[in-house]
Design a protein around this motif. Structure first.
Motif: not given
Length: 341
Positions: A239-246
């Motif tokens: 799944x895409x991480x979809x991590x805001x910090x990136x």
């Protein structure tokens, strides 16, 4: 012995005593008179003896500096041949200091780093303490041949740097420092830790990349293993991480409080809303404790997280999208209530 002979002998003895007394007054302080304060003295190979003693006078003790100059003369030391940094401690004798500088017995500098996100930040910290300067370190971090020899790429070389306290000489060049830091990092990654990473389907570098995101997601140490497992779950399910910090890293702005949809469209290999899998390198230097927390993270089926609406710094977790969306709506409402954009 005649009276005349006695007078001559007494005169000679008196003269000899005067000479010895003068010599003691002149040279004894070089052996027994210590510095009255402490301080660093950085010596350049093209510095004169006068420049060195002037530095000692400025950073340590003016009287002591004069005695060190005389000690240099006693040692017949006339020129500075190599760079070096020396910490003079209160109580050190002039002769001891002069010998250390002559023999280049440098004092190690303690180098502690943490809370570093970028190569530029690390290079700046290096430049503040070491002779070669920040530009030399940045060049080294971007030297593909050098980082390849260490087993990294220019993208993931920051994985070689584990935050801690180390000791280096002021003259330590960037390449040597990076080699030593990479060796220390390899020692940290014991066979046991590597086996745990393998069991998760990850390499040590990939674990550190995940941990770098985890540390940006939460400052709560007790929550980090939970967040780490969430991202591991996403990686394992492709799944895409979809991590805001990136996204913030890609934009170069970690001050962003509220991420917008246009921000998530930024073209960058670090934007995990657009790329599949992990970014090519860490977005910060992660702590050893975070790595261990990720390797031993508790099993759960969470796939989503959202900051709690009470702004406690903790998060609401969810294993399904509907629950996550409800959590997100509460948080968005809290942001709106506080007029946070």
């Amino acid at each position: 012995m005649t009276t005349k002979t006695k007078k001559i002998a007494i005169g000679v003895a008196t003269a000899l005593l005067v000479v010895i007394s003068v010599a003691l007054l002149q040279w004894a302080p070089l052996f027994i008179s210590g510095a009255r304060s402490s301080g660093w003295v950085m010596v350049h190979h093209d510095s004169s003896i006068d420049a060195v003693t002037d530095s000692i006078a400025t950073n340590v003790d003016k009287t002591f500096a004069g005695r060190v100059a005389r000690a240099f003369g006693l040692l017949r030391y006339r020129s500075i041949s190599r760079d070096g940094a020396y910490y003079i401690t209160a109580g050190d004798t002039p002769l001891d200091v002069a010998r250390r500088i002559r023999n280049r017995q440098q004092t190690p500098i303690r180098f502690t780093f943490n809370n570093v996100r970028t190569k530029q930040q690390f290079a700046r910290l290096y430049g503040e303490k070491f002779l070669a300067g920040s530009e030399a370190m940045l060049d080294a971090l971007n030297d593909s041949a050098l980082v390849d020899s260490l087993g990294y790429t220019v993208d993931n070389v920051m994985c070689a740097l584990l935050p801690d306290s180390y000791e280096f000489y002021w003259t330590t060049p960037p390449a040597t420092m990076l080699q030593r830091l990479a060796t220390a990092r390899d020692r940290f990654w014991t066979d046991n830790r590597r086996a745990k990473a393998t069991a998760l389907g990850l390499t040590p570098n990939e674990v550190q990349i995940i941990c770098s995101i985890v540390e940006e997601e939460t400052a709560k140490s007790d929550e980090r293993p939970v967040v780490a497992r969430l991202y591991i779950n996403r990686v394992q399910r492709h799944m895409p991480l979809q991590a805001d910090p990136t996204v913030k890293f890609a934009l170069g702005d970690f001050s962003i409080r509220r991420l917008t949809i246009p921000m998530t469209r930024v073209e960058s290999p670090y934007n995990t809303y657009r790329i599949a899998g992990l970014p090519p390198g860490p977005i910060r230097l992660c702590e050893k404790s975070t790595i261990d927390g990720a390797l031993d993270a508790p099993q759960h089926d969470y796939l989503y997280m959202c900051a709690k609406e009470d702004f406690s710094g903790y998060h609401n977790f969810a294993h399904d999208l509907a629950t996550h969306q409800a959590n997100a709506r509460r948080y968005q409402a809290a942001l709106n209530a506080r007029n946070i954009h």
